[in-house]
Write an enzyme that holds these catalytic residues in place. Structure first.
Site, PDB file in Angstrom:
ATOM      1  N   HIS A 161      44.886  60.897 -40.228  1.00 46.79           N
ATOM      2  CA  HIS A 161      44.925  61.718 -39.011  1.00 46.79           C
ATOM      3  C   HIS A 161      44.347  60.984 -37.803  1.00 46.79           C
ATOM      4  CE1 HIS A 161      45.550  65.214 -36.698  1.00 46.79           C
ATOM      5  NE2 HIS A 161      45.184  66.136 -37.569  1.00 46.79           N
ATOM      6  N   ASP A 382      65.843  63.900 -43.538  1.00 45.32           N
ATOM      7  CA  ASP A 382      66.992  63.626 -44.415  1.00 45.32           C
ATOM      8  C   ASP A 382      67.105  62.119 -44.625  1.00 45.32           C
ATOM      9  OD1 ASP A 382      69.413  63.366 -45.727  1.00 45.32           O
ATOM     10  OD2 ASP A 382      70.515  64.712 -44.388  1.00 45.32           O
TER      11      ASP A 382
END
Length: 448
Positions: A161, A382
């Site tokens: 992060h 995808d």
């Protein structure tokens, strides 16, 4: 069929490999802003994707080596700055991201049946555990691809992060997927902008605003109740609710005509009130709602397109328990809106300057924290064999996540872990104001 959320063990046929950028990349130390390296963000966000059909690991490793050329800091390592042992920076040394391959004797369908309630054991089975002396020694990107009996795959990615926020993660993952499916094409139009100097503190620092989401004192020093410590000490149970557009609209209608609000404002207010009511704490206690807000366009000048650091701050709404529990949703929504409105350029600069003092930390003692994963496009990923059947976190904890719902762009899944002793009350309050609507049952479901 699985009888519980316990998964079979993962079988590793090979040792994990380090995937380095395919061509040489800049070798330097990269400055991290005070928003990047604050102690609250010194962890890795762990994302989980379930795909119906697997993509070959060799293909994924090759495309990862290509995308890391532009995203080269993710192939580096965090280190303590030489001039300041409280400050972190990135050593852009090209050591690489860690990539692990495994097999699990389970089908995607079987996994989906238990995936709404993440089990703590998943972290060690679906994401390779790096043996490291400290947080700094773990590669900023760790990936595990677990192939399933049905020909599908689970892809888990842990991304530090301190290097990026959810927007940056989505940008990186989509760039990786783009190169996987179109190996001869350039990266998408939005390229990462790695320099963080536009968020440097002023000299001398000038804290011009009040920042109630931060504190220098410990709960004991301030004589405060520490709800955060209490929650962490309890056996926690994940609970999940899916709010469709019709249910969110029902919440928003509780605020009109006197107040217009967004879906996030209504849902965040509802979840905060439900959390407070379920915990049954003193009516005079001051509680806070901390939630992430993108400030890339709120600062002046705006952060450049593709800014690749943490471009969010935690907004803070606060209220006495009595006012939250007894008051209506409209009042709580107003508090959330006021917290958002306070995030001006001056406020953000003041917060950056405040964080120059390394004794300042996020005030979690009586706070409900919401992180927004919906609306970032994370569920659209995808790699060439279709979008995910599901995406979410690898684990659940006391921080509340607003997650996207695959196949329903307007729906939001709320996931949070609560103590076993109060989880049923929390679910009751989350569903209470919606039970008298006429829509079909099943839009709001609690699972634990």
């Amino acid at each position: 069929m699985l009888n519980s959320s316990e998964l079979p063990d993962s079988l590793y046929h090979n040792q994990p490999t380090l995937i380095q950028p395919i061509t040489p990349t800049p070798n330097h130390y990269l400055y991290l802003s005070n928003l990047d390296d604050q102690k609250f963000l010194r962890f890795s966000i762990k994302y989980l994707y379930v795909f119906k059909k697997a993509v070959s690991s060799d293909t994924l490793k090759h495309s990862l080596s290509k995308v890391l050329v532009d995203y080269y800091p993710l192939a580096g390592r965090l280190r303590t700055a030489v001039h300041d042992d409280q400050k972190l920076e990135i050593d852009c040394n090209g050591q690489g991201a860690l990539f692990a391959e495994a097999f699990m004797d389970i089908t995607a369908e079987e996994f989906l049946q238990v995936s709404r309630k993440p089990n703590k054991s998943w972290s060690r089975k679906l994401l390779y555990k790096v043996e490291a002396l400290s947080f700094l020694d773990v590669p900023p990107v760790v990936v595990q691809v677990t192939n399933l009996r049905c020909g599908g795959m689970i892809l888990c990615a842990a991304i530090n992060h301190c290097l990026c926020d959810g927007i940056g993660t989505s940008q990186f993952l989509h760039a990786w997927a783009h190169i996987t499916t179109k190996p001869n094409h350039d990266l998408p139009k939005i390229r990462p902008f790695h320099t963080r100097h536009m968020l440097k503190p002023r000299n001398p620092p000038d804290v011009t605003c009040s920042h109630p989401g931060y504190t220098k004192s410990t709960p004991a020093e301030g004589g405060q109740v520490d709800l955060h410590q209490f929650l962490q000490s309890q056996p926690l149970v994940p609970t999940s609710f899916t709010f469709t557009a019709s249910r969110i609209l029902h919440l928003k209608r509780q605020c009109v005509p006197s107040l217009k609000c967004t879906a996030f404002e209504a849902l965040a207010s509802h979840a905060w009130r439900s959390w407070v009511r379920a915990l049954d704490v003193s009516q005079s206690l001051n509680v806070k709602l901390l939630f992430s807000v993108n400030v890339r366009k709120k600062v002046n000048p705006e952060l450049p397109q593709g800014y690749y650091g943490n471009g969010f701050v935690l907004a803070c709404a606060e209220s006495m328990v009595e006012d939250l529990a007894v008051g209506n949703l409209r009042r709580t929504v107003k508090l959330v809106q006021q917290a958002k409105l306070s995030l001006t350029d001056d406020y953000v600069r003041s917060m950056v300057d405040l964080l120059e003092d390394k004794t300042v930390k996020t005030d979690l003692t009586t706070s409900f924290v919401i992180s927004q994963w919906a609306k970032l496009g994370l569920e659209e990923l995808d790699f060439g064999e279709g979008k995910p059947l599901q995406m979410g976190p690898l684990s659940s904890d006391i921080y509340c996540l607003f997650l996207p719902v695959t196949g329903d762009i307007d729906a939001v899944r709320v996931l949070v872990s609560m103590p076993e002793s109060v989880v049923e009350k929390f679910e009751y309050y989350m569903k209470e104001s919606l039970d008298n609507t006429n829509e079909e049952n099943g839009d709001v479901n609690g699972h634990h």
